[in-house]
Design an enzyme around this catalytic site. Structure first.
Site, PDB file in Angstrom:
ATOM      1  N   CYS A   7       0.848  -1.205   0.000  1.00 49.06           N
ATOM      2  CA  CYS A   7       0.000   0.000   0.000  1.00 49.06           C
ATOM      3  C   CYS A   7       0.881   1.251   0.000  1.00 49.06           C
ATOM      4  CB  CYS A   7      -0.939  -0.005   1.201  1.00 49.06           C
ATOM      5  SG  CYS A   7      -2.375  -1.097   1.007  1.00 49.06           S
ATOM      6  N   HIS A  97      -0.611  -8.567   1.133  1.00 52.56           N
ATOM      7  CA  HIS A  97      -1.372  -7.775   0.153  1.00 52.56           C
ATOM      8  C   HIS A  97      -1.241  -8.559  -1.143  1.00 52.56           C
ATOM      9  CE1 HIS A  97      -2.337  -3.572  -1.649  1.00 52.56           C
ATOM     10  NE2 HIS A  97      -2.358  -4.455  -2.655  1.00 52.56           N
ATOM     11  N   HIS A  99      -0.606 -10.290  -4.462  1.00 51.25           N
ATOM     12  CA  HIS A  99       0.268  -9.906  -5.567  1.00 51.25           C
ATOM     13  C   HIS A  99       0.593 -11.138  -6.392  1.00 51.25           C
ATOM     14  CE1 HIS A  99       2.640 -10.932  -2.021  1.00 51.25           C
ATOM     15  NE2 HIS A  99       3.546 -11.438  -2.852  1.00 51.25           N
TER      16      HIS A  99
END
Ligand code: 5GP
Ligand code: ZN
Length: 113
Positions: A7, A97, A99
């Site tokens: 982020c 996150h 990916h």
């Protein structure tokens, strides 16, 4: 998400080498490459794994893959590439996150499946 490396990269708070960006995702160079070409395709929306994503996020991910398919020449992937998504602890996911690893630039020697 606070304290999420990806982020922060998406917001520009941590530097990265960016190959591509649109409204929904970025493609950057991995900082610790495991192949001559090692990129990360990262949706901008924060979620950890496909089992945690909602329908809207799944549609975003689908569009990310569609876009990636059109970037083969731009990213130097003409000879083929391997996509890897580590999901959770046993897969050794280190950044929570979602990916997609994009590996290319050599004939892959090891095949896990
Ligand atoms: P995972 O193990 O979660 O599937 O993959 C995380 C990947 O992110 C690793 O390949 C690691 O090298 C990469 N990575 C971790 N921190 C950074 C960073 O700050 N910048 C970039 N470009 N890649 C990172
Ligand atoms: Zn995040």
């Amino acid at each position: 998400m606070e304290n999420c490396i990806f982020c922060k990269i998406i917001k520009g708070e941590i530097p990265s080498v960016k190959l591509y960006e649109n409204d929904e995702m970025i493609i950057i160079k991995d900082v610790a490459p495991q192949a001559p070409v090692h990129y990360l395709m990262i949706p901008k929306v924060h979620f950890k794994t496909i089992d945690e994503m909602n329908k809207e996020q799944s549609e975003i991910l689908g569009r990310c893959f569609y876009t990636l398919g059109g970037l083969k020449e731009k990213l130097g992937l003409e000879n083929g590439y391997r996509l890897i998504m580590n999901q959770g602890a046993d897969a050794c996911q280190t950044v929570p996150h979602l990916h997609v690893h994009i590996l290319a630039g050599k004939k892959m020697e090891e095949k896990m499946c």
